[in-house]
Design a protein around this motif. Structure first.
Motif, short mmCIF file in Angstrom:
data_model
loop_
_atom_site.label_atom_id
_atom_site.label_comp_id
_atom_site.label_asym_id
_atom_site.label_seq_id
_atom_site.Cartn_x
_atom_site.Cartn_y
_atom_site.Cartn_z
N GLU A 1 -26.66 57.16 129.54
CA GLU A 1 -27.46 57.15 130.76
C GLU A 1 -28.93 56.95 130.43
O GLU A 1 -29.46 57.53 129.49
CB GLU A 1 -27.28 58.46 131.54
CG GLU A 1 -28.11 58.51 132.81
CD GLU A 1 -27.95 59.81 133.57
OE1 GLU A 1 -28.66 60.00 134.59
OE2 GLU A 1 -27.14 60.66 133.12
N ILE A 2 -29.58 56.12 131.21
CA ILE A 2 -31.02 55.91 131.09
C ILE A 2 -31.65 56.39 132.38
O ILE A 2 -31.33 55.90 133.46
CB ILE A 2 -31.36 54.43 130.84
CG1 ILE A 2 -30.78 53.96 129.51
CG2 ILE A 2 -32.86 54.21 130.89
CD1 ILE A 2 -31.04 52.51 129.21
N ARG A 3 -32.54 57.37 132.27
CA ARG A 3 -33.22 57.90 133.46
C ARG A 3 -34.54 57.17 133.64
O ARG A 3 -35.29 56.96 132.67
CB ARG A 3 -33.46 59.40 133.32
CG ARG A 3 -32.16 60.20 133.24
CD ARG A 3 -32.45 61.69 133.17
NE ARG A 3 -31.20 62.46 133.08
CZ ARG A 3 -30.50 62.85 134.14
NH1 ARG A 3 -30.93 62.55 135.35
NH2 ARG A 3 -29.39 63.55 133.98
N GLN A 4 -34.81 56.81 134.87
CA GLN A 4 -36.05 56.09 135.15
C GLN A 4 -37.08 57.00 135.79
O GLN A 4 -36.74 57.96 136.45
CB GLN A 4 -35.76 54.91 136.07
CG GLN A 4 -34.87 53.85 135.41
CD GLN A 4 -34.71 52.64 136.30
OE1 GLN A 4 -34.60 52.75 137.51
NE2 GLN A 4 -34.66 51.46 135.70
N ARG B 1 -27.90 52.68 134.30
CA ARG B 1 -28.97 53.29 135.08
C ARG B 1 -28.72 53.06 136.56
O ARG B 1 -27.94 52.17 136.95
CB ARG B 1 -30.31 52.69 134.69
CG ARG B 1 -30.49 51.23 135.11
CD ARG B 1 -31.64 50.58 134.39
NE ARG B 1 -31.33 50.42 132.97
CZ ARG B 1 -32.24 50.24 132.03
NH1 ARG B 1 -33.51 50.23 132.35
NH2 ARG B 1 -31.89 50.07 130.77
#
Length: 602
Positions: free
Chosen positions: A599-602, A359
């Motif tokens: 992928e980690i979206r915030q 992230r």
């Protein structure tokens, strides 16, 4: 100062050799030395006692106007150390001066330093390390109660005698030179590896700075490496002030926590004393604040060889004399080995269950009251020596001169230049680290030619890579202004990834030139104006258990990254980069996604 008066450091330098007599001490042999002093074995001729005689060398980096102050501080610090009387502190006998030569007579030790043990073994077994650390902690705790701060705790200043007693040396002596050699707040001379953040920033220090330095020493003893690894001094300074220590996954979690406690950035967050710190570390291993009774300090070499010899003479001496018991023991050992082999094979062959996320964390425009260590990564500022710079053109002479582009330190003067029209003079260096791209793709330095130089002198920079390839600045070089320092900047880009040799060339125009040129502040830099501008952090995690953290750390290093542990509340992440723009951070994230991270979206 009255005319004709000769100050101590202005006298003709006296040569110290075997047989030289300083006061009541006769030199027997040279033991070693460093930037501040030479150490000799000497004999006290009045009582026949052998001593270690440390003779002060005034560093060349100290200006003439401050040498008397250095000598005065040297004597003050030595006298303060001389008041200490403890079994784990080296005994100082006398502080003296003869014919302008200042010396300290101290206890002569037969043993080895912890630095030598680390070179020999890589790291030190836990029992022995804790025993050494406890003795050092007691010495420091005693000194702190007497109002004396060491300020230079490191493996080089810890001696393990042949009898197994630990002695702490050089109390406060390094402080005098470091105080004077400091050119401005936040800038200091020498390796900062064992210095606390407050020391690096030039802030007031107390006994808690020794707690921090002992924590660094303990980390290195137990892991074989330093907690803030970096290829250049300024990069290490930045990491010490701003970054978390490198993860130590090979240590038990409580042990790593104890080390982190000692390495806290804020002095008030560290253990209350050196002894308390070592007790915490001991409890992490043994569940008690008492060092294991099995902890013994072995001399570095001889006992090991004796043990090996004993094993060769009596290979079954550790087993029972009963053959049947030996059979049972061997069978049991084989069973354990087979079980462990099966577990290992299962772990290696089983696909990983976890797929850690990557992230981008925007920390925003962080403002801080802490002084920035450096906006650029200075790779050679000529504070102590010319470094690895050398002349490539015959007749050139390299020397350090007071002043420089900042008028606060030193610069490298290259004299003996004799150029006809169209010729050039070159100097070069072999950098300590080849990959400058981690600091930025811009290579810069400051250059000076005197006011009498012709107006058509130019300067260019070249880089040789590890394969022998040569890259140079575009164009015909930068035109120099006589009598003024000029900042030469080359946006080298990918060239900065492999700098095996850096070459600086002065190019002569139509007019012949005889004289000199100077360089200062050789550096690599990016576009960031301060550490706070690196607002976009690329992180992987979170990690719940130590095994996965260790595994991913190893994997990222195999991919060419330099991960380090960061915490966000109670969660742990590995940070692999910090960037000034979201676009740069996005490129790094996409590269990691291509390696299998999600992928980690915030």
């Amino acid at each position: 100062m009255s005319a004709g008066k000769i100050l101590p450091w202005q006298r003709k330098e006296r040569t110290v050799t075997v047989g030289t007599v300083l006061g009541k001490y006769r030199i027997l042999r040279e033991i070693g030395g460093g930037g501040m002093a030479c150490v000799y074995e000497a004999e006290d001729q009045t009582i026949g006692r052998k001593v270690a005689l440390k003779v002060l060398k005034v560093p060349t980096a100290v200006p003439e106007s401050e040498k008397s102050l250095l000598i005065e501080r040297f004597q003050q610090e030595a006298r303060a150390a001389g008041t200490l009387s403890h079994s784990n502190v080296v005994t100082l006998y006398e502080v003296g001066e003869t014919d302008g030569m200042h010396y300290i007579a101290m206890e002569l030790l037969a043993g080895t330093t912890v630095r030598e043990l680390l070179r020999e073994r890589g790291k030190i077994p836990v029992d022995q390390a804790l025993n050494i650390l406890l003795q050092v902690a007691r010495a420091l705790d005693y000194a702190h109660k007497q109002g004396v701060i060491h300020r230079d705790v490191k493996p080089d200043n810890i001696v393990v005698t042949d009898e197994g007693v630990v002695k702490l040396t050089d109390f406060g002596i390094a402080r005098a030179a470091n105080d004077i050699l400091r050119t401005q707040k936040g800038v200091l001379v020498g390796s900062p590896a064992y210095m606390s953040p407050e020391q690096i920033l030039g802030e007031p220090v107390d006994d808690r700075t020794d707690i921090y330095s002992l924590g660094v020493t303990a980390y290195e003893m137990l892991t074989g490496r330093k907690p803030f690894d970096a290829p250049a001094v300024t990069a290490m300074m930045h990491r010490i002030v701003y970054d978390e220590p490198d993860a130590a996954p090979e240590l038990p979690r409580p042990a790593e926590a104890a080390l982190r406690h000692a390495l806290a950035k804020k002095p008030e967050e560290r253990p209350s004393s050196t002894v308390v710190f070592v007790e915490e570390l001991s409890a992490a291993y043994y569940g008690t604040a008492v060092v294991s009774p099995e902890a013994r300090i072995a001399a570095p070499s001889h006992p090991v060889y004796r043990d090996k010899e004993k094993a060769r003479m009596s290979p079954y001496s550790s087993f029972s004399s009963s053959p049947s018991r030996r059979v049972y023991w061997i069978a049991g050992a084989l069973a354990v080995v087979l079980v462990l082999a099966g577990v290992l094979a299962w772990r290696l062959l089983s696909p990983p269950k976890e797929q850690f996320g990557v992230r981008i964390v925007d920390v925003g425009g962080v403002t801080t009251s802490t002084s920035a260590v450096a906006t650029n990564y200075v790779l050679n500022d000529f504070e102590l020596s010319p470094g690895s710079w050398q002349a490539e053109t015959r007749g050139l002479k390299l020397e350090r001169v007071r002043g420089g582009a900042s008028q606060a330190a030193y610069w490298l003067k290259v004299s003996g230049v004799q150029l006809a029209a169209g010729e050039h003079a070159a100097i070069s260096c072999l950098p300590e680290t080849r990959d400058w791209s981690r600091f930025g793709g811009i290579i810069s330095l400051d250059v000076l030619v005197p006011g009498t130089a012709p107006p058509d002198l130019r300067l260019t920079i070249e880089v040789e890579d590890s394969t022998g390839g040569l890259q140079a600045m575009p164009g015909e070089g930068v035109l120099l202004t006589p009598g003024r320092w000029a900042a030469i900047t080359w946006n080298a880009g990918a060239v900065a990834r492999d700098v095996a040799r850096l070459r600086v060339k002065l190019l002569c125009g139509q007019n012949p030139y005889r004289g000199y040129f100077g360089i200062d502040h050789v550096r690599a830099q990016g576009t960031a104006t301060s550490p706070a501008a690196l607002r976009y952090k690329v992180r992987i995690g979170p990690f719940i258990d130590q095994a996965s953290l260790e595994r991913e750390t190893a994997r990222l290093k195999s991919l060419g990254r330099s991960p380090f542990l960061v915490r966000d509340g109670d969660k742990r992440f590995l940070q692999v980069g910090a960037f000034t723009t979201i676009e740069s951070a996005r490129r790094e994230l996409e590269a990691l996604v291509a390696e299998g991270y999600r992928e980690i979206r915030q």
